[in-house]
Scaffold this motif. Structure first.
Motif, mmCIF file in Angstrom:
data_model
loop_
_atom_site.group_PDB
_atom_site.id
_atom_site.type_symbol
_atom_site.label_atom_id
_atom_site.label_comp_id
_atom_site.label_asym_id
_atom_site.label_seq_id
_atom_site.Cartn_x
_atom_site.Cartn_y
_atom_site.Cartn_z
ATOM 1 N N SER A 1 -21.163 -7.892 16.403
ATOM 2 C CA SER A 1 -21.700 -9.086 15.758
ATOM 3 C C SER A 1 -21.597 -8.968 14.242
ATOM 4 O O SER A 1 -21.497 -7.871 13.694
ATOM 5 C CB SER A 1 -23.162 -9.300 16.173
ATOM 6 O OG SER A 1 -23.948 -8.188 15.801
ATOM 7 N N VAL A 2 -21.626 -10.127 13.589
ATOM 8 C CA VAL A 2 -21.618 -10.150 12.133
ATOM 9 C C VAL A 2 -23.007 -9.765 11.646
ATOM 10 O O VAL A 2 -23.993 -10.382 12.038
ATOM 11 C CB VAL A 2 -21.256 -11.555 11.615
ATOM 12 C CG1 VAL A 2 -21.308 -11.585 10.095
ATOM 13 C CG2 VAL A 2 -19.866 -11.950 12.107
ATOM 14 N N PRO A 3 -23.149 -8.737 10.811
ATOM 15 C CA PRO A 3 -24.477 -8.317 10.358
ATOM 16 C C PRO A 3 -25.129 -9.378 9.490
ATOM 17 O O PRO A 3 -24.456 -10.136 8.786
ATOM 18 C CB PRO A 3 -24.192 -7.037 9.553
ATOM 19 C CG PRO A 3 -22.763 -7.165 9.131
ATOM 20 C CD PRO A 3 -22.076 -7.901 10.239
ATOM 21 N N GLY A 4 -26.442 -9.438 9.561
ATOM 22 C CA GLY A 4 -27.176 -10.409 8.774
ATOM 23 C C GLY A 4 -28.527 -9.856 8.367
ATOM 24 O O GLY A 4 -28.870 -8.713 8.652
ATOM 25 N N ILE A 5 -29.301 -10.689 7.702
ATOM 26 C CA ILE A 5 -30.645 -10.311 7.296
ATOM 27 C C ILE A 5 -31.583 -10.564 8.473
ATOM 28 O O ILE A 5 -31.527 -11.634 9.074
ATOM 29 C CB ILE A 5 -31.093 -11.133 6.079
ATOM 30 C CG1 ILE A 5 -30.072 -10.986 4.947
ATOM 31 C CG2 ILE A 5 -32.470 -10.693 5.607
ATOM 32 C CD1 ILE A 5 -30.337 -11.919 3.794
ATOM 33 N N PRO A 6 -32.436 -9.618 8.846
ATOM 34 C CA PRO A 6 -33.363 -9.831 9.961
ATOM 35 C C PRO A 6 -34.163 -11.125 9.791
ATOM 36 O O PRO A 6 -34.620 -11.450 8.697
ATOM 37 C CB PRO A 6 -34.262 -8.591 9.903
ATOM 38 C CG PRO A 6 -33.401 -7.535 9.275
ATOM 39 C CD PRO A 6 -32.559 -8.265 8.270
ATOM 40 N N GLN A 7 -34.313 -11.853 10.897
ATOM 41 C CA GLN A 7 -34.992 -13.137 10.852
ATOM 42 C C GLN A 7 -36.422 -13.007 10.362
ATOM 43 O O GLN A 7 -36.964 -13.913 9.716
ATOM 44 C CB GLN A 7 -34.970 -13.786 12.245
ATOM 45 C CG GLN A 7 -35.349 -15.264 12.243
ATOM 46 C CD GLN A 7 -34.402 -16.110 11.410
ATOM 47 O OE1 GLN A 7 -33.191 -15.923 11.465
ATOM 48 N NE2 GLN A 7 -34.951 -17.025 10.626
ATOM 49 N N ALA A 8 -37.055 -11.882 10.647
ATOM 50 C CA ALA A 8 -38.433 -11.675 10.195
ATOM 51 C C ALA A 8 -38.530 -11.719 8.670
ATOM 52 O O ALA A 8 -39.517 -12.221 8.112
ATOM 53 C CB ALA A 8 -38.960 -10.343 10.721
ATOM 54 N N ILE A 9 -37.514 -11.204 7.991
ATOM 55 C CA ILE A 9 -37.506 -11.242 6.529
ATOM 56 C C ILE A 9 -37.276 -12.663 6.043
ATOM 57 O O ILE A 9 -37.921 -13.143 5.099
ATOM 58 C CB ILE A 9 -36.438 -10.287 5.965
ATOM 59 C CG1 ILE A 9 -36.836 -8.833 6.238
ATOM 60 C CG2 ILE A 9 -36.232 -10.507 4.468
ATOM 61 C CD1 ILE A 9 -35.821 -7.811 5.768
ATOM 62 N N LEU A 10 -36.328 -13.371 6.687
ATOM 63 C CA LEU A 10 -36.044 -14.747 6.292
ATOM 64 C C LEU A 10 -37.260 -15.642 6.490
ATOM 65 O O LEU A 10 -37.474 -16.605 5.733
ATOM 66 C CB LEU A 10 -34.855 -15.283 7.087
ATOM 67 C CG LEU A 10 -33.504 -14.611 6.828
ATOM 68 C CD1 LEU A 10 -32.454 -15.158 7.781
ATOM 69 C CD2 LEU A 10 -33.072 -14.805 5.381
ATOM 70 N N ASN A 11 -38.055 -15.359 7.520
ATOM 71 C CA ASN A 11 -39.227 -16.185 7.817
ATOM 72 C C ASN A 11 -40.443 -15.821 6.974
ATOM 73 O O ASN A 11 -41.391 -16.601 6.884
ATOM 74 C CB ASN A 11 -39.606 -16.051 9.297
ATOM 75 C CG ASN A 11 -38.558 -16.662 10.210
ATOM 76 O OD1 ASN A 11 -37.759 -17.490 9.793
ATOM 77 N ND2 ASN A 11 -38.553 -16.232 11.464
ATOM 78 N N ALA A 12 -40.414 -14.644 6.377
ATOM 79 C CA ALA A 12 -41.572 -14.176 5.623
ATOM 80 C C ALA A 12 -41.694 -14.912 4.298
ATOM 81 O O ALA A 12 -40.753 -15.563 3.823
ATOM 82 C CB ALA A 12 -41.452 -12.672 5.371
ATOM 83 N N LYS A 13 -42.873 -14.804 3.686
ATOM 84 C CA LYS A 13 -43.049 -15.354 2.356
ATOM 85 C C LYS A 13 -42.131 -14.604 1.394
ATOM 86 O O LYS A 13 -41.851 -13.423 1.584
ATOM 87 C CB LYS A 13 -44.503 -15.189 1.917
ATOM 88 C CG LYS A 13 -45.498 -16.028 2.716
ATOM 89 C CD LYS A 13 -46.904 -15.808 2.195
ATOM 90 C CE LYS A 13 -47.897 -16.657 2.989
ATOM 91 N NZ LYS A 13 -49.290 -16.446 2.515
ATOM 92 N N PRO A 14 -41.651 -15.280 0.339
ATOM 93 C CA PRO A 14 -40.770 -14.601 -0.616
ATOM 94 C C PRO A 14 -41.401 -13.328 -1.151
ATOM 95 O O PRO A 14 -42.597 -13.290 -1.439
ATOM 96 C CB PRO A 14 -40.589 -15.646 -1.729
ATOM 97 C CG PRO A 14 -40.841 -16.961 -1.058
ATOM 98 C CD PRO A 14 -41.883 -16.681 -0.013
#
Length: 367
Positions: A4-17
């Motif tokens: 798979s193409v690596p990405g940023i974990p969804q938990a980080i994307l969903n977290a507050k900045p």
């Protein structure tokens, strides 16, 4: 085989900045303090080359944000079957059309600022994920009759390889310019098309790895000829399995490069990470290694990264191009003016970012 193409974990994307420095003046001050001690290793990503007109992989308009994007994997590109041949036709046509803008891209102020700090020995090594060669080009263009920066080029490690060389499955290496000419000779109709694109300035969107998405234009790959390796032919072998010296998804980084990247982290006193989300593990593990060694780490990147929230990582959320010249001036003081080589570097660099209206997240043909 599932890759798979690596990405940023969804938990980080969903977290507050993540808490980070967003003020340009404060960013300049913090970076100057961090780099001023010297012996800093710098890890760069695609964000560093955006001002040179080369798009980032991720971020707001990055290629990997397109849900339709389907990359070619290493095992597909090197497959010797007819299916593999079709994959190489697809790859090399796209790369043939997309390489000239990367070849012609020029270093921006961030590249020259880093080169200046290499020159003053504040930066010991640069480890780059970029395959565009712009760090090397900045040093080359900084050369004067009084200074030859060839030794500093050895302190730049291309973690994911380079677009500027091509090799075949039997190990022969050829300069990309030479191979580009071979592609032109084997595909005269496509050569005319490429020349028309350059003449009219209608170049399709070029991706950071030097290819273009053209399926939406209704173009077929089936008539594109991938020339055989000329060196193999001299040895009486027919071989058209060729790839650029770029690390593809599913391909391992050469052992020597991996070991050297870890060695550079171990030699430095501090690590500055610039213009990368650290989505690929080959880069993220270098940051982790620095943290394991209790070395200070600063992260300069706009938007979320894989390292957000990690203890020991100080984050600055501003574009490198807005601060790096001032950082050099702050560190060097009057020397930034009095040293003609540094002064020249700080006046060099293009600022030609991609158009904000070309957003690759909109649905389009796979590619």
């Amino acid at each position: 085989m599932r890759i798979s193409v690596p990405g940023i974990p969804q938990a980080i994307l969903n977290a507050k900045p993540a808490l980070s420095v967003k003020s340009v003046s404060e960013a300049t001050q913090r970076l100057s303090y961090f780099l001023g001690y010297g012996n800093v290793a710098v890890l760069t990503g695609a964000g560093v080359s955006v001002d040179s007109g080369i798009r980032a992989y991720r971020g707001d308009d990055g290629r990997y944000m397109n849900p339709n994007y389907k990359p070619i994997f290493y095992h597909e590109l090197m497959d010797s079957s007819e299916k593999g041949h079709a994959y190489r036709q697809r790859y090399w046509l796209r790369s043939y059309l997309g390489y000239p803008p990367v070849r012609d891209a020029q270093p921006n102020p961030t590249h020259f600022a880093l080169a200046a700090l290499q020159y003053t020995s504040h930066i010991g090594h640069i480890i780059t994920q970029n395959v565009d060669g712009l760090h090397h080009k900045a040093l080359q263009q900084s050369a004067t009759t009084n200074w030859n920066p060839s030794s500093l080029k050895e302190d730049i490690l291309e973690l994911h390889g380079t677009l500027h060389h091509v090799h075949c499955s039997r190990g022969h290496v050829v300069d990309r310019g030479v191979f580009q000419d071979r592609l032109s000779a084997a595909n005269p109709t496509w050569q005319l098309y490429a020349e028309e694109l350059e003449r009219t300035g209608t170049q399709p969107r070029t991706n950071p790895d030097g290819d273009v998405a053209i399926e939406h234009l209704g173009i077929s790959y089936s008539d594109f000829v991938v020339p055989e390796c000329a060196e193999c032919l001299l040895e009486e072998h027919r071989n058209s399995v060729l790839k650029p010296e770029v690390i593809f998804f599913g391909e391992s980084i050469p052992k020597a490069v991996k070991e050297e990247s870890f060695a550079q982290i171990e030699k430095c006193d501090q690590l500055l990470v610039m213009g990368t989300t650290l989505a690929t593990y080959s880069a993220f593990r270098l940051l982790k290694h620095a943290l394991e060694l209790k070395k200070p780490v600063m992260l300069l990147n706009v938007g979320p990264t894989r390292a957000d929230g990690l203890p020991g990582v100080e984050k600055i959320d501003v574009p490198s191009g807005t601060v790096m010249r001032d950082v050099v001036k702050e560190i060097l003081g009057s020397r930034a003016i009095e040293d003609q080589i540094i002064s020249r570097m700080l006046q060099m660099g293009v600022v030609n970012p991609p158009s904000l209206t070309d957003n690759d997240r909109y649905p389009r043909a796979a590619g």
